[in-house]
Design a protein around this motif. Structure first.
Motif, PDB file in Angstrom:
ATOM      1  N   GLY A 119      -0.139  -7.408  -0.122  1.00  0.00           N
ATOM      2  CA  GLY A 119      -1.426  -6.827   0.251  1.00  0.00           C
ATOM      3  C   GLY A 119      -1.251  -5.267   0.777  1.00  0.00           C
ATOM      4  O   GLY A 119      -1.863  -4.365   0.526  1.00  0.00           O
ATOM      5  N   ALA A 120      -0.160  -4.968   1.729  1.00  0.00           N
ATOM      6  CA  ALA A 120      -0.029  -3.697   1.971  1.00  0.00           C
ATOM      7  C   ALA A 120       0.328  -2.803   0.932  1.00  0.00           C
ATOM      8  O   ALA A 120       0.125  -1.652   1.076  1.00  0.00           O
ATOM      9  CB  ALA A 120       1.158  -3.840   3.014  1.00  0.00           C
TER      10      ALA A 120
ATOM     11  N   GLU B 153      -0.950   1.658  -2.419  1.00  0.00           N
ATOM     12  CA  GLU B 153      -1.113   2.400  -3.693  1.00  0.00           C
ATOM     13  C   GLU B 153      -2.502   2.878  -3.961  1.00  0.00           C
ATOM     14  O   GLU B 153      -2.741   3.585  -5.123  1.00  0.00           O
ATOM     15  CB  GLU B 153      -0.550   1.347  -4.624  1.00  0.00           C
ATOM     16  N   ALA B 154      -3.802   2.352  -3.315  1.00  0.00           N
ATOM     17  CA  ALA B 154      -4.818   2.703  -3.405  1.00  0.00           C
ATOM     18  C   ALA B 154      -5.372   3.871  -2.357  1.00  0.00           C
ATOM     19  O   ALA B 154      -6.484   4.454  -2.558  1.00  0.00           O
ATOM     20  CB  ALA B 154      -5.913   1.583  -3.075  1.00  0.00           C
TER      21      ALA B 154
ATOM     22  N   ARG C 289      -8.562   0.175 -11.796  1.00  0.00           N
ATOM     23  CA  ARG C 289      -7.820   0.938 -10.673  1.00  0.00           C
ATOM     24  C   ARG C 289      -8.521   0.959  -9.303  1.00  0.00           C
ATOM     25  O   ARG C 289      -9.759   1.072  -9.254  1.00  0.00           O
ATOM     26  CB  ARG C 289      -7.617   2.078 -11.203  1.00  0.00           C
ATOM     27  N   LEU C 290      -7.922   0.837  -8.357  1.00  0.00           N
ATOM     28  CA  LEU C 290      -8.645   0.769  -7.008  1.00  0.00           C
ATOM     29  C   LEU C 290      -8.251   2.201  -6.172  1.00  0.00           C
ATOM     30  O   LEU C 290      -7.179   2.893  -6.282  1.00  0.00           O
ATOM     31  CB  LEU C 290      -7.952  -0.122  -6.006  1.00  0.00           C
TER      32      LEU C 290
ATOM     33  N   GLY D 130       4.164   3.111  -6.396  1.00  0.00           N
ATOM     34  CA  GLY D 130       4.332   4.471  -7.173  1.00  0.00           C
ATOM     35  C   GLY D 130       3.379   4.544  -8.508  1.00  0.00           C
ATOM     36  O   GLY D 130       3.200   5.757  -8.995  1.00  0.00           O
ATOM     37  N   GLY D 131       2.901   3.469  -8.799  1.00  0.00           N
ATOM     38  CA  GLY D 131       1.877   3.303 -10.090  1.00  0.00           C
ATOM     39  C   GLY D 131       0.618   2.794  -9.885  1.00  0.00           C
ATOM     40  O   GLY D 131      -0.164   2.714 -10.782  1.00  0.00           O
ATOM     41  N   GLY D 132       0.098   2.654  -8.606  1.00  0.00           N
ATOM     42  CA  GLY D 132      -1.173   2.153  -8.396  1.00  0.00           C
ATOM     43  C   GLY D 132      -1.524   0.902  -7.941  1.00  0.00           C
ATOM     44  O   GLY D 132      -0.480  -0.028  -8.313  1.00  0.00           O
ATOM     45  N   SER D 133      -2.484   0.666  -7.774  1.00  0.00           N
ATOM     46  CA  SER D 133      -3.059  -1.013  -7.529  1.00  0.00           C
ATOM     47  C   SER D 133      -4.355  -1.152  -8.288  1.00  0.00           C
ATOM     48  O   SER D 133      -5.188  -0.268  -8.533  1.00  0.00           O
ATOM     49  CB  SER D 133      -3.242  -1.127  -6.219  1.00  0.00           C
TER      50      SER D 133
END
Length: 278
Positions: free
Chosen positions: A230-231, A236-237, A154-155, A145-148
């Motif tokens: 990794g998933a 998240e991207a 940021r991706l 929920g917060g990104g990668s």
């Protein structure tokens, strides 16, 4: 940002812990890899067959991870590729899922494409994780929920929207019979996409989808530790992600990640190619 009953502060703490411990393990792995490049030897054993190898460094890396997690997060179970454990997760509790070297064959051959992967899961769902590359030093991190991010940037997945122009990653099983079937599926797909890549480290293929370095990725037979971190980075991207058990048309043990613009088309192509029978 809270996900699976975990608040934002805890998610960030779990991510920071995963990253910190993965960096320590990656240093150990890199030291051994550099020593090997200078002629040093490492003990090697096999698991499911002669092509499925494990090194003493895999075991040392996992032992380090377990020791650090025990000190930082005491009482939380660990599921590791080499040491097993955590067959049944405590409801609502954190379980750490660890691949001490993802890409052991690459490591053994001197190829620099391998990683340490650590994820925190709650009720079997990844909520935070880190994938660290020992040779390059790259750090891939994510919170649900917060990104990668890659090294703090940021991706976001690629903007691919045509399958025939998509670059797709794939992986193959250790068993010869299944590899042959997977080869036939690959032969069917190769004429439908731009090209196919096979790097030998599932966590890094999933991260590559997150970065837009691949437009899609597909593999049968991954274990929980192969995809746990990794998933999450890919999802998240912005990637469409399907984990084992979520896509019967691709096979019960299929892992799939793709940019949304090609996800449906890639899934249909794989299904039509007989992915479920592989």
């Amino acid at each position: 940002m809270a996900g699976v009953g975990v608040d934002e502060a805890m998610l960030n703490d779990l991510k920071n812990t995963a990253e910190q411990v993965a960096v320590e393990a990656a240093h150990l792995v890199r030291t051994a890899w550099v020593r090997m490049q200078s002629g040093g030897e490492v003990a090697v054993d096999t698991k499911s067959g002669e092509t499925d190898v494990v090194t003493a460094v895999d075991r040392e890396s996992e032992e380090l991870v377990r020791a650090r997690l025990k000190r930082i997060r005491p009482g939380e179970p660990v599921l590791g590729e080499e040491g097993g454990g955590a067959g049944n997760d405590a409801a609502g509790g954190v379980t750490w899922v660890v691949d001490p070297i993802d890409g052991t064959v690459n490591f053994l051959y001197g190829l620099p494409t391998f990683a340490v992967s650590i994820a925190a899961q709650v009720d079997g769902v990844s909520v935070a994780g880190a994938v660290v590359e020992p040779v390059s030093g790259r750090r891939w991190t994510a919170v649900r929920g917060g990104g990668s991010w890659l090294d703090g940037t940021r991706l976001s997945v690629s903007a691919a929207d045509r399958l025939e122009l998509a670059l797709v990653g794939m992986g193959f099983a250790y068993g010869q019979d299944r590899r042959v079937r997977q080869g036939k599926l690959t032969a069917d797909l190769i004429g439908r996409v731009r090209d196919i890549r096979r790097r030998g480290a599932a966590s890094l293929d999933l991260c590559a989808v997150a970065a837009g370095w691949l437009d899609g990725y597909f593999e049968h037979g991954l274990h929980r530790w192969d995809w746990a971190a990794g998933a999450l980075v890919a999802q998240e991207a912005g990637a469409t992600v399907l984990l084992p058990g979520e896509a019967a048309d691709l096979g019960e043990d299929a892992t799939f990640a793709a940019s949304p613009g090609i996800a449906a088309e890639l899934r249909a192509a794989l299904s039509a190619g007989g992915a479920a029978e592989v």
